[in-house]
Design a protein around this motif. Structure first.
Motif, PDB file in Angstrom:
ATOM      1  N   PRO A 140     -15.612   8.684 -59.101  1.00 52.16           N
ATOM      2  CA  PRO A 140     -14.807   8.347 -57.918  1.00 52.16           C
ATOM      3  C   PRO A 140     -13.350   8.072 -58.256  1.00 52.16           C
ATOM      4  N   ALA A 141     -12.478   8.364 -57.289  1.00 47.65           N
ATOM      5  CA  ALA A 141     -11.036   8.188 -57.487  1.00 47.65           C
ATOM      6  C   ALA A 141     -10.692   6.739 -57.798  1.00 47.65           C
ATOM      7  N   GLU A 142     -11.431   5.788 -57.195  1.00 50.31           N
ATOM      8  CA  GLU A 142     -11.125   4.373 -57.431  1.00 50.31           C
ATOM      9  C   GLU A 142     -11.309   4.011 -58.908  1.00 50.31           C
ATOM     10  N   LYS A 143     -12.402   4.509 -59.504  1.00 53.21           N
ATOM     11  CA  LYS A 143     -12.662   4.223 -60.913  1.00 53.21           C
ATOM     12  C   LYS A 143     -11.608   4.870 -61.797  1.00 53.21           C
ATOM     13  N   SER A 156      -8.494   5.485 -60.949  1.00 54.92           N
ATOM     14  CA  SER A 156      -7.255   4.708 -60.795  1.00 54.92           C
ATOM     15  C   SER A 156      -7.303   3.430 -61.629  1.00 54.92           C
ATOM     16  N   GLU A 157      -8.462   2.797 -61.693  1.00 57.54           N
ATOM     17  CA  GLU A 157      -8.597   1.590 -62.517  1.00 57.54           C
ATOM     18  C   GLU A 157      -8.297   1.897 -63.990  1.00 57.54           C
ATOM     19  N   GLN A 181      -4.550   2.476 -64.402  1.00 55.60           N
ATOM     20  CA  GLN A 181      -3.817   1.219 -64.345  1.00 55.60           C
ATOM     21  C   GLN A 181      -3.959   0.451 -65.656  1.00 55.60           C
ATOM     22  N   ASP A 220      -4.403  10.642 -61.627  1.00 50.57           N
ATOM     23  CA  ASP A 220      -4.462   9.311 -61.030  1.00 50.57           C
ATOM     24  C   ASP A 220      -4.640   9.427 -59.519  1.00 50.57           C
ATOM     25  N   GLY A 221      -5.610   8.669 -59.022  1.00 47.48           N
ATOM     26  CA  GLY A 221      -5.834   8.651 -57.575  1.00 47.48           C
ATOM     27  C   GLY A 221      -6.762   9.743 -57.092  1.00 47.48           C
ATOM     28  N   GLN A 222      -7.288  10.579 -58.038  1.00 43.66           N
ATOM     29  CA  GLN A 222      -8.206  11.652 -57.660  1.00 43.66           C
ATOM     30  C   GLN A 222      -9.500  11.515 -58.457  1.00 43.66           C
TER      31      GLN A 222
END
Length: 316
Positions: free
Chosen positions: A21-24, A26-27, A30, A100-102
């Motif tokens: 998933p994109a959220e993971k 992005s983490e 970051q 990032d973000g995808q």
């Protein structure tokens, strides 16, 4: 939660399709941004004070590679473990997307141990055959050791005899073929050996130090020496030295001289034990091969290329 799809290519090849998933993703980005920002050295900024926006621009490639190195092995290993895949060899990664973000998307082709039903093997009946070690085998091995420890002793007061070791200068001229003459100095020959032409033995016997002799050799068409096959040569030999082989007496001193034995009896005993160990290993190996043949006769399945190639390399 990441999506995992297992596609069967064959019984021993699978394709793992992964989407994180994109959220993971992005983490992870970051985390790496902050890690790089703490250590980055950029003119105009103090170490540890570089804005994340600058880090993203300045180290875009390096950050992406770091996220890839951190995420891909973990995600792939998790997919393998969760789906109970017995993977062998390295995966073939393709069609990956990481930004990032995808979502992080990739495909991995892997080879696996094929599944099969284990059939009854406990009823196998086999006989282990172990060769008997005889006294003759032991004595022959000890005699080989004696021959290895032999010395060549010069002889000056007699003619050449069978089993002498001689040093000769050789000249050979082709009589029925255009080729350069053969010239060799200090050639070592064992008189009467099956490894030399009979004509050499016949003419060497009876020679004394310093003598010369000339003779012809007709090599047959089927000679193992292709360069001489079907040729006739005239050889001239000059005798430089005569030596005889002296082997040590078969006693305790000989055994002790080998460095591992206290007496001749000890040498015989340990030689026998060495033979016995070898034949036991030989019997076990043969038995293992028979068992393997019986097992394989009841099964038919593909084997991963990785294992086949590994076995091929080991046997070369």
């Amino acid at each position: 939660m990441q999506k995992i799809e297992i596609v069967d290519i064959s019984s021993c090849k699978k394709q793992i399709n992964v989407e994180v998933p994109a959220e993971k993703v992005s983490e992870e980005f970051q985390r790496v941004y902050k890690m790089v920002a703490r250590t980055a050295s950029i003119p105009g900024f103090r170490t540890g004070r570089v804005p994340v926006s600058v880090v993203k621009t300045r180290f875009r490639k390096e950050i992406r590679e770091q996220v890839m190195q951190d995420m891909l092995p973990k995600v792939l290993q998790s997919a393998i473990v969760d789906n109970k895949l017995a993977v062998v060899g390295d995966p073939d990664i393709s069609e990956f997307t990481l930004n990032d973000g995808q979502p992080f998307v990739f495909k991995a082709k892997v080879e696996v141990i094929p599944e099969f039903e284990l059939k009854d093997y406990k009823a196998f009946q086999m006989t282990k055959k172990i060769r008997i070690i005889t006294d003759e085998m032991v004595e022959k091995q000890i005699e080989r050791l004696r021959q290895q420890q032999a010395n060549l002793v010069p002889i000056e007061d007699r003619e050449v005899q069978d089993k002498d070791y001689v040093s000769v200068d050789i000249e050979g001229k082709f009589l029925n073929h255009q080729a350069d003459d053969i010239r060799s100095e200090g050639v070592q020959l064992e008189v009467g050996s099956p490894n030399i032409q009979p004509e050499f033995t016949e003419n060497l016997k009876g020679m004394k130090l310093g003598d010369e002799c000339t003779f012809q050799v007709n090599y047959p068409e089927e000679s193992n020496n292709k360069a001489l096959a079907g040729k006739t040569l005239e050889y001239t030999l000059k005798l430089n030295s005569i030596k005889i082989k002296e082997v040590p007496e078969l006693d305790d001193d000989f055994a002790q001289g080998l460095g591992e034995y206290e007496t001749l009896a000890d040498l015989r005993q340990k030689t026998r034990e060495h033979f016995e160990d070898n034949v036991k290993e030989e019997a076990n190996q043969y038995l293992n091969e028979i068992v393997l043949e019986k097992l394989l006769a009841d099964y038919s399945f593909d084997v991963p290329d990785y294992l086949v190639n590994g076995q091929t390399k080991d046997r070369l």
